[in-house]
Write an enzyme that holds these catalytic residues in place. Sequence first.
Site, PDB file in Angstrom:
ATOM      1  N   ASP A 192       0.824  -1.035  -0.035  1.00  0.00           N
ATOM      2  CA  ASP A 192       0.056   0.215   0.041  1.00  0.00           C
ATOM      3  C   ASP A 192       0.689   1.185  -0.005  1.00  0.00           C
ATOM      4  OD1 ASP A 192      -3.020   0.762   0.643  1.00  0.00           O
ATOM      5  OD2 ASP A 192      -1.812   1.918   2.118  1.00  0.00           O
ATOM      6  N   HIS A 242      -7.047  -6.908  -0.506  1.00  0.00           N
ATOM      7  CA  HIS A 242      -5.908  -5.967  -0.567  1.00  0.00           C
ATOM      8  C   HIS A 242      -4.957  -6.390   0.398  1.00  0.00           C
ATOM      9  CE1 HIS A 242      -4.212  -1.807  -0.802  1.00  0.00           C
ATOM     10  NE2 HIS A 242      -4.488  -1.694   0.664  1.00  0.00           N
TER      11      HIS A 242
END
Length: 317
Positions: A101, A296
Amino acid sequence: MTEITHRFVQAGALRMHVAEAGSGPLVLLLHGFPETWYSWRHQLLALAESGYHAMAVDQRGYGRTDRPDGVAEYTILHTVGDVIRLIDELGENHAVLVGHDWGGSVAWNAALMRPDRVRAVASLSAPFQPRPDRPPLGTLRASAGDNYYSVYVQEPDVADEELARDPRATVRRALYGASADGYPWNPVIPDGGRLLDIWPEPAKLPGWITEEHINTCATDFERTGFTAALNWFRNYDRNWALTNPWHDAVVQQPALYITGDRDLGGMGQGAAALIAGRTAAVPDLREAIVLPGCGHWIQQEQPDQVNAALIAFLRSL
C-alpha cells in the site's frame, strides 16, 4: 526459537519504533494505511528463518513512531528520507525494501531517489506509478468526484473524526471491507455518508482476522488518532511537485510485484502494465504475481504464498 524483538531507532529527527527478527542481509518491511508493523508479523519470522535480518517499522505518524505536526511533514521526501536514515543508523550500506500500500509507494520512490542505498524492491498491491503530467488531485476529482475516498480525506478533521470515533470498528471494517471476503467495495462515499460507509460491517470475520489483530492495531490508533496517517494522502499534489526531478525516471533495481485478483489497488493501469510485463519503467521486474482469491491485505490474507515469493526473490539477488 526465532523471536520478534522491539526497539527504537533515532533516524535523524524521527524516533522510529521497529520490530525485527533474524540476522543477515537487511530487509525493511513498510506497511500501509491503516496499519502498523504488525501487518508483517508473518513475514518477520519467515524471512528471519531464511537467513535475513527482517525489520518491520512503524512508519512516520504510525504506532509508536514519532508523529510530527503539520501536513507538510508527511511528504514522500520525508518518508523516503526516514528509510534512508534508518539504514544509516543501522550501519548498513543498503537494504531490500518490501512495501505494501503506501509502503509500496515509499519503496518505489526510495529506489528511484536513492539507488545507491536500495538494493532491490518488492511491492504488494501498490504498482509503480510513473509521475503524471498533471497534479493528481484534479484528475481524481474530475474522474471520480469529490466523494472518492482519496479526495474526501483532503478536508481537514472530517475523516479524522469519523475514523477516531471507534478505532476498533475502523480497523475491523477496513480489514474486512478491502479483503477478498469484502470484495467488491465501492471507494466512493455515498452522498451524506461518511468514510466508513465504503466498508460494510462484517457479519462474520474471515479466519485471518483475529480479535488480537484488531485490538493490536486499534490500541495504537486509540492513542495516536488518524490525522497523521491521513496526512500521507494530503500530500498528493505536494509530492507531485517535489518529484519533478524524477519525471520519467526508471527503477533500475531488481523488482517484484504481488497483488490479489480481488485487490482494487492491483486493478489500475500501472498494475496492468507490470502484470503484462510491458513497462519500460521497471526493466528488471523479475516477476509479477496475481494471487487468486486474495484482496488488498495480501501478506496477511495469504502469508504462505507471499513468504515463498519474497524468499525466492531475495535468493535470486
